[in-house]
Design a protein around this motif. Structure first.
Motif, PDB file in Angstrom:
ATOM      1  N   MET A   1      55.539   9.437   2.082  1.00  0.00           N
ATOM      2  CA  MET A   1      55.583   8.129   1.425  1.00  0.00           C
ATOM      3  C   MET A   1      54.175   7.575   1.278  1.00  0.00           C
ATOM      4  O   MET A   1      53.334   7.772   2.140  1.00  0.00           O
ATOM      5  N   LYS A   2      53.946   6.871   0.180  1.00  0.00           N
ATOM      6  CA  LYS A   2      52.607   6.357  -0.112  1.00  0.00           C
ATOM      7  C   LYS A   2      52.583   4.832   0.001  1.00  0.00           C
ATOM      8  O   LYS A   2      53.491   4.145  -0.460  1.00  0.00           O
ATOM      9  N   THR A   4      50.768   1.581  -1.258  1.00  0.00           N
ATOM     10  CA  THR A   4      49.954   1.158  -2.399  1.00  0.00           C
ATOM     11  C   THR A   4      49.676  -0.338  -2.313  1.00  0.00           C
ATOM     12  O   THR A   4      50.603  -1.152  -2.254  1.00  0.00           O
ATOM     13  N   GLU A  25      45.177   3.079  -2.070  1.00  0.00           N
ATOM     14  CA  GLU A  25      46.342   3.951  -1.910  1.00  0.00           C
ATOM     15  C   GLU A  25      46.151   4.820  -0.684  1.00  0.00           C
ATOM     16  O   GLU A  25      45.086   5.411  -0.498  1.00  0.00           O
ATOM     17  N   ILE A  26      47.189   4.906   0.168  1.00  0.00           N
ATOM     18  CA  ILE A  26      47.111   5.677   1.406  1.00  0.00           C
ATOM     19  C   ILE A  26      48.344   6.569   1.493  1.00  0.00           C
ATOM     20  O   ILE A  26      49.469   6.090   1.425  1.00  0.00           O
ATOM     21  N   GLY A  27      48.108   7.879   1.644  1.00  0.00           N
ATOM     22  CA  GLY A  27      49.207   8.829   1.743  1.00  0.00           C
ATOM     23  C   GLY A  27      49.485   9.237   3.181  1.00  0.00           C
ATOM     24  O   GLY A  27      49.035   8.600   4.132  1.00  0.00           O
ATOM     25  N   THR A  28      50.219  10.326   3.354  1.00  0.00           N
ATOM     26  CA  THR A  28      50.577  10.832   4.680  1.00  0.00           C
ATOM     27  C   THR A  28      49.335  11.333   5.408  1.00  0.00           C
ATOM     28  O   THR A  28      48.438  11.910   4.806  1.00  0.00           O
ATOM     29  N   PHE A  61      55.488   0.354  -0.145  1.00  0.00           N
ATOM     30  CA  PHE A  61      55.488   1.557   0.692  1.00  0.00           C
ATOM     31  C   PHE A  61      56.688   2.382   0.264  1.00  0.00           C
ATOM     32  O   PHE A  61      57.831   2.011   0.525  1.00  0.00           O
ATOM     33  N   GLY A  62      56.427   3.490  -0.435  1.00  0.00           N
ATOM     34  CA  GLY A  62      57.518   4.227  -1.055  1.00  0.00           C
ATOM     35  C   GLY A  62      58.197   3.334  -2.072  1.00  0.00           C
ATOM     36  O   GLY A  62      57.546   2.777  -2.958  1.00  0.00           O
ATOM     37  N   THR A 185      52.447   8.170   7.805  1.00  0.00           N
ATOM     38  CA  THR A 185      51.208   7.514   7.402  1.00  0.00           C
ATOM     39  C   THR A 185      50.694   6.676   8.562  1.00  0.00           C
ATOM     40  O   THR A 185      51.394   5.807   9.060  1.00  0.00           O
ATOM     41  N   GLU A 202      40.837  10.996   5.877  1.00  0.00           N
ATOM     42  CA  GLU A 202      40.440  10.125   4.758  1.00  0.00           C
ATOM     43  C   GLU A 202      40.065   8.768   5.343  1.00  0.00           C
ATOM     44  O   GLU A 202      40.553   8.390   6.415  1.00  0.00           O
TER      45      GLU A 202
END
Length: 297
Positions: A1-2, A4, A25-28, A61-62, A185, A202
């Motif tokens: 899930m991302k 944003t 934006e932050i991903g897993t 989030f998602g 995440t 990251e």
């Protein structure tokens, strides 16, 4: 899930702009939020965690619209704030059972299984009968991780978690966080550069509620290759050096001299030596450039 974040802003009543039109934006995986004290990190963390509302902007989030549906986010959120309060006369086992009840685990057997699992993950099972108030600082932080794992979170936020820990406790804490952060995440907010270097794949550097740099620890260090220089100077030379060179940091040697690190595209002077770049250098470069930009404005 991302996760944003778009055009997020927050100004407090005293006029301090804590978040300044921030998008991200932050991903897993492990994501580092690196910045000095007062940079807006905690304000951003509290806003994502639905503990305060922004003045403008959006967070998703998602498929969850975080600002419109706080409860949906909280069901999948694990949050460890900068200061984590505990009940003084309860053991870790009792307190985690209480938290599990609050999080909706009604079956006693299910709670016992879940509490045992999170205690083992955080290496606290052997001290489960002790009152949490008697734990060391590092043990309390690990207990904080244990409580946030009770609802199997998809988004984990930890705010300055290693501040004040001794090296051994810091190492244990980072190892646990690294383990639990493989399938969700994790936003790791800190002013300690080494924590980001060791943990995150990251990162962003933040100051004044603004993102100065969005990168990876490896990439940003490579970007300043051949641009970092060192020289040993006497203490009374520092002021002159600061007037003539872009000094990023200075450290004392055993003989009371100073080792300075300078950022320059070319060799600053004949008596400087080239140094291997470090994440600290990138961090200080970003902050100094931001300070210069603010002055020029």
């Amino acid at each position: 899930m991302k996760l944003t974040i778009q055009n997020l802003s927050k100004t407090y009543k005293n006029g301090v702009k804590a978040i300044d039109n921030l998008s991200l934006e932050i991903g897993t995986g492990m994501f580092g939020l690196l910045g000095p004290n007062g940079a807006g990190k905690s304000s951003l963390m509290r806003t994502i965690a639905t503990l305060q509302s922004p003045d403008s902007g959006s967070i998703t989030f998602g498929d969850i619209n975080v600002l419109d549906d706080n409860m949906a986010l909280r069901k999948v959120l694990g949050y460890l704030p900068q200061s984590f309060g505990v009940y003084p006369k309860m053991s870790a086992e009792e307190l985690l059972d209480y938290f599990a009840t609050l999080k909706g685990v009604s079956s006693k057997l299910d709670r016992e299984k879940l509490v045992k699992e999170v205690l083992e993950i955080t290496n606290l099972y052997e001290v489960r009968k002790k009152h949490v108030a008697g734990y060391s600082g590092g043990m309390k932080q690990r207990f904080g991780i244990a409580q946030l794992l009770l609802n199997n979170p998809k988004l984990i936020i930890v705010d300055e978690p290693t501040a004040g820990l001794d090296p051994a406790e810091r190492h244990r804490f980072l190892n646990i966080l690294r383990e639990v952060g493989t399938n969700c995440t994790v936003i790791f907010s800190t002013h300690i550069v080494d924590d980001v270097k060791e943990l995150c794949n990251e990162m962003v550097i933040i100051n004044g509620g603004r993102i100065l740099k969005h990168t990876t620890p490896i990439t940003c260090v490579q970007e300043v290759k051949d641009q970092i220089w060192t020289k040993v100077i006497e203490r009374d030379e520092l002021e002159l050096m600061e007037a003539n060179f872009n000094i990023l940091s200075s450290n004392y040697n055993q003989d009371n001299t100073l080792n300075i690190r300078v950022h320059s595209l070319e060799k600053p002077a004949e008596d400087f030596k080239e140094a291997q770049p470090q994440l600290d250098d990138v961090y200080f470069i970003a902050l100094k450039e931001d300070e210069a930009n603010l002055v020029s404005e």
